[in-house]
Design an enzyme around this catalytic site. Structure first.
Site, PDB file in Angstrom:
ATOM      1  N   GLY A 178      86.820  36.724 -47.061  1.00 48.76           N
ATOM      2  CA  GLY A 178      88.055  37.259 -47.625  1.00 48.76           C
ATOM      3  C   GLY A 178      89.096  37.498 -46.550  1.00 48.76           C
ATOM      4  O   GLY A 178      88.761  37.685 -45.376  1.00 48.76           O
ATOM      5  N   GLN A 183      96.550  41.497 -42.527  1.00 49.11           N
ATOM      6  CA  GLN A 183      95.679  41.393 -41.367  1.00 49.11           C
ATOM      7  C   GLN A 183      96.103  40.301 -40.404  1.00 49.11           C
ATOM      8  O   GLN A 183      95.572  40.216 -39.296  1.00 49.11           O
ATOM      9  CB  GLN A 183      94.235  41.136 -41.808  1.00 49.11           C
ATOM     10  CG  GLN A 183      93.553  42.378 -42.339  1.00 49.11           C
ATOM     11  CD  GLN A 183      92.086  42.124 -42.610  1.00 49.11           C
ATOM     12  OE1 GLN A 183      91.761  41.477 -43.595  1.00 49.11           O
ATOM     13  NE2 GLN A 183      91.220  42.606 -41.761  1.00 49.11           N
ATOM     14  N   CYS A 226      85.000  44.831 -40.621  1.00 44.67           N
ATOM     15  CA  CYS A 226      86.333  44.229 -40.747  1.00 44.67           C
ATOM     16  C   CYS A 226      86.703  43.534 -39.450  1.00 44.67           C
ATOM     17  O   CYS A 226      86.449  44.074 -38.363  1.00 44.67           O
ATOM     18  CB  CYS A 226      87.353  45.319 -41.081  1.00 44.67           C
ATOM     19  SG  CYS A 226      89.042  44.730 -41.299  1.00 44.67           S
ATOM     20  N   LEU A 227      87.298  42.352 -39.551  1.00 44.64           N
ATOM     21  CA  LEU A 227      87.681  41.611 -38.342  1.00 44.64           C
ATOM     22  C   LEU A 227      88.692  42.376 -37.501  1.00 44.64           C
ATOM     23  O   LEU A 227      88.793  42.165 -36.304  1.00 44.64           O
ATOM     24  CB  LEU A 227      88.258  40.244 -38.716  1.00 44.64           C
ATOM     25  CG  LEU A 227      87.231  39.177 -39.068  1.00 44.64           C
ATOM     26  CD1 LEU A 227      87.917  37.851 -39.299  1.00 44.64           C
ATOM     27  CD2 LEU A 227      86.201  39.045 -37.978  1.00 44.64           C
ATOM     28  N   HIS A 268      88.107  45.614 -51.004  1.00 43.12           N
ATOM     29  CA  HIS A 268      88.339  45.724 -49.558  1.00 43.12           C
ATOM     30  C   HIS A 268      89.675  45.080 -49.182  1.00 43.12           C
ATOM     31  O   HIS A 268      90.470  45.651 -48.452  1.00 43.12           O
ATOM     32  CB  HIS A 268      87.186  45.060 -48.809  1.00 43.12           C
ATOM     33  CG  HIS A 268      87.227  45.280 -47.334  1.00 43.12           C
ATOM     34  ND1 HIS A 268      86.167  45.793 -46.637  1.00 43.12           N
ATOM     35  CD2 HIS A 268      88.199  45.056 -46.413  1.00 43.12           C
ATOM     36  CE1 HIS A 268      86.484  45.872 -45.349  1.00 43.12           C
ATOM     37  NE2 HIS A 268      87.720  45.411 -45.194  1.00 43.12           N
ATOM     38  N   GLU A 269      89.907  43.891 -49.716  1.00 43.35           N
ATOM     39  CA  GLU A 269      91.159  43.190 -49.418  1.00 43.35           C
ATOM     40  C   GLU A 269      92.351  43.898 -50.080  1.00 43.35           C
ATOM     41  O   GLU A 269      93.430  43.984 -49.498  1.00 43.35           O
ATOM     42  CB  GLU A 269      91.077  41.747 -49.923  1.00 43.35           C
ATOM     43  CG  GLU A 269      89.908  40.922 -49.412  1.00 43.35           C
ATOM     44  CD  GLU A 269      89.937  40.726 -47.902  1.00 43.35           C
ATOM     45  OE1 GLU A 269      88.912  40.329 -47.338  1.00 43.35           O
ATOM     46  OE2 GLU A 269      90.975  40.994 -47.288  1.00 43.35           O
ATOM     47  N   HIS A 272      93.822  46.652 -48.113  1.00 44.46           N
ATOM     48  CA  HIS A 272      94.726  46.200 -47.052  1.00 44.46           C
ATOM     49  C   HIS A 272      96.162  46.071 -47.572  1.00 44.46           C
ATOM     50  O   HIS A 272      97.122  46.354 -46.851  1.00 44.46           O
ATOM     51  CB  HIS A 272      94.278  44.851 -46.497  1.00 44.46           C
ATOM     52  CG  HIS A 272      93.241  44.963 -45.426  1.00 44.46           C
ATOM     53  ND1 HIS A 272      93.472  45.553 -44.205  1.00 44.46           N
ATOM     54  CD2 HIS A 272      91.945  44.558 -45.398  1.00 44.46           C
ATOM     55  CE1 HIS A 272      92.381  45.500 -43.466  1.00 44.46           C
ATOM     56  NE2 HIS A 272      91.436  44.901 -44.169  1.00 44.46           N
TER      57      HIS A 272
END
Length: 310
Positions: A178, A183, A226-227, A268-269, A272
């Site tokens: 995702g 991000q 998370c990246l 989660h996305e 953001h």
């Protein structure tokens, strides 16, 4: 059960798929390629897309503009005067950014201000065209892009489709499932995901201007990463199902019911897009276990802004 969103498993062993659980690994472990979507790391990436107004040109600003002029709505006094005059008559038709609004207006001075603000809001949303520069890159915490307001997408063109494709490309390259636009520094309401985490497999989903209309009462605890937060993993509790409304890259509206792992990936996305990060959702005692790592990220990326503990 736990899964890690956005990061490789590093030294962690790969977790096998649990048929009785919806937990899946969002990313393939660095030690080797995993079997079909099993518990995995959910990558929350985002691309550096910046919105800018094309003053005097044909480009539509990512900022909402009033009356289609190069000046933003806040500086367009003539447009405000026109809108105010229309509201005094009780009915109005004003052109803002090329979008006409009709209907009965609120009366009184405060009503006029509310009408003007509402029309400006519509004009802004109608004129938001995403712009970006390739290659896309991941914003590391505590980058201000991760907390910035994300505007709704208002222009559905080839560039929007190209951005979505670039987001998928980066997502697959970083072994994620995702990715949210913020991000990568693109502060617009856009996300992509594919539970399989590999090109040519699973189902690619692009969601533009998504909203959640209903959450399930049932909750589930699951490990996320998370990246934008390298090597940080912790449990986050979320609803197991959500009902959503969104648009695709052509602007067509649709509804979806998401369950289990897909619902978690989406949430989660979606966080953001609201400037909410996964550690914001951790219980105090859980966040305490990763606070040292958060502080290290702040020290390592001072340009991102924000004091330790944010």
């Amino acid at each position: 059960m736990s899964a890690s969103f956005g990061l490789a498993c590093a030294a962690r062993p790969c977790m096998a798929a649990a048929a009785a659980s919806h937990s899946l690994i969002l990313r393939r472990c660095q030690s080797g390629r995993m079997a079909a979507p099993a518990r995995a790391a959910h990558v929350i990436h985002h691309h550096t897309v910046s919105a800018s107004a094309a003053e005097g040109g044909g480009g539509v600003a990512r900022r909402r503009c009033d009356s289609g002029s190069a000046a933003g709505i806040a500086s367009s006094s003539s447009s405000c005067a026109t809108a105010a005059a229309a509201t005094r008559r009780g009915y109005g038709s004003s052109s803002a950014g090329g979008v006409a609004t009709h209907g009965k207006k609120k009366g009184g001075f405060l009503g006029e201000l509310a009408n003007i603000a509402a029309e400006a809001e519509k004009a802004e949303e109608a004129g938001n065209r995403v712009e970006f520069t390739l290659p896309l890159a991941i914003e590391m915490y505590p980058s201000g892009k991760l907390r910035a307001k994300n505007k709704p997408v208002g222009v559905f063109d080839a560039e929007l489709a190209r951005l979505a494709a670039a987001m998928f490309e980066l997502m697959y390259a970083t072994e994620g499932v995702g990715l949210a636009a913020p991000q990568v520094g693109v502060n617009y309401r856009l996300m992509v995901y594919n539970e399989a985490g590999e090109a040519g497999e699973g189902k690619e989903v692009v969601l533009v201007n998504p909203t959640i209309t209903k959450y399930s009462k049932s909750l589930d605890m699951f490990e996320e990463g998370c990246l934008s937060f390298p090597k940080i993993y912790a449990d986050v509790e979320r609803p197991t199902s959500v009902e959503i409304e969104a648009q695709d890259v052509t602007g067509a509206k649709f509804k979806l019911v998401l369950n289990n792992f897909e619902a978690r990936v989406f949430q989660h996305e979606y966080d953001h897009l609201d400037g909410v990060l996964f550690h914001d959702k951790m219980a105090p005692e859980v966040k305490a276990t990763v606070q040292g790592n958060l502080d290290e990220l702040v020290a390592a990326h001072p340009a991102g802004g924000g004091p330790p503990g944010l």
